[in-house]
Design a protein around this motif. Structure first.
Motif, PDB file in Angstrom:
ATOM      1  N   HIS A  84     -18.659   9.705  27.603  1.00  0.00           N
ATOM      2  CA  HIS A  84     -18.624  11.019  28.451  1.00  0.00           C
ATOM      3  C   HIS A  84     -18.790  10.644  29.964  1.00  0.00           C
ATOM      4  CE1 HIS A  84     -19.632  14.366  25.897  1.00  0.00           C
ATOM      5  NE2 HIS A  84     -19.723  13.571  24.805  1.00  0.00           N
ATOM      6  N   GLU A  85     -19.456   9.776  30.463  1.00  0.00           N
ATOM      7  CA  GLU A  85     -19.481   9.309  31.963  1.00  0.00           C
ATOM      8  C   GLU A  85     -18.061   8.683  32.415  1.00  0.00           C
ATOM      9  OE1 GLU A  85     -22.766   6.895  32.104  1.00  0.00           O
ATOM     10  OE2 GLU A  85     -24.154   8.566  32.092  1.00  0.00           O
ATOM     11  N   THR A 125     -22.877   8.555  25.550  1.00  0.00           N
ATOM     12  CA  THR A 125     -23.132   9.004  26.726  1.00  0.00           C
ATOM     13  C   THR A 125     -22.311   8.321  27.712  1.00  0.00           C
ATOM     14  OG1 THR A 125     -25.392   9.620  26.163  1.00  0.00           O
ATOM     15  CG2 THR A 125     -24.853   8.983  28.459  1.00  0.00           C
TER      16      THR A 125
END
Length: 217
Positions: free
Chosen positions: A206-207, A203
């Motif tokens: 991705h960010e 995550t």
């Protein structure tokens, strides 16, 4: 619906898939794969792309690469694809498109997903039923990573080299890693990321990719 913009930033590994048009066979014999490999070797230097892993299947290819500039990957894939298509069409007395439009690609998180992606690529011939053991397939990077075979166009990634500082131990541990079961759902995640052009990673990755390049889930 507009197609997703391709983002190929320098310095970030990318999983690349190139398929034959309408899933047609692109490699019919030893010479075909050897010719494609020669083009990989030639154009990786010209367009500044490090090739970490690969597999040449019958109707598609997988590459795990790191481009040195933001334009390296597109130029590299265009050069390899065009020159090989010219060779293939001339050899088999055909004309028309060989490849399926644009190649597919995704950014790969080195912290958690690089070796998973490398294993996925090298196990393609096993999953396709072409061989029972990854080492039996000549046209992949597995023999380089698992047995120390040398290839002119191979650049081992630090994720692999850091597996262990002693080469013999690293080879053995990598063979064990490839033979071990992959985490549940990882193959689908890898496949989806490349086809959809999303980032493959945590995550946080991705960010970070979305903030820097507009690429996310």
């Amino acid at each position: 619906m507009p197609r997703r913009q391709r983002i190929c930033p320098a310095g970030i590994p990318q999983h690349v898939i190139q398929r034959g048009n309408n899933r047609q066979v692109c490699f019919q014999d030893f010479a075909d794969r050897a010719t494609y490999a020669a083009f990989l070797s030639r154009y990786r230097e010209e367009h500044e792309v490090d090739i970490h892993a690969w597999v040449l299947m019958s109707n598609h290819t997988h590459l795990l690469v790191t481009p040195h500039t933001d334009h390296s990957l597109s130029l590299f894939m265009k050069a390899v694809g065009q020159r090989y298509a010219q060779y293939f069409n001339r050899k088999y007395e055909r004309s028309g498109t060989l490849w399926e439009g644009r190649f597919k690609s995704c950014l790969v998180d080195t912290e958690s997903y690089f070796l998973q992606c490398q294993r996925y690529i090298e196990l393609n011939p096993v999953k396709a039923g072409m061989v029972q053991y990854a080492g039996d397939y000549q046209w992949s990077s597995y023999r380089c990573h698992g047995y120390g075979l040398r290839s002119k166009f191979h650049t081992p990634h630090p994720c692999y080299l850091n597996y262990h500082p002693v080469p013999t131990i690293r080879l053995a541990r990598y063979r064990s890693f490839v033979a071990s079961p992959a985490p549940k759902g990882i193959d689908d995640m890898i496949r989806y990321a490349a086809i959809a052009g999303t980032a493959l990673g945590t995550t946080e990755f991705h960010e970070r990719m979305k903030a820097r390049f507009g690429v996310g889930a």
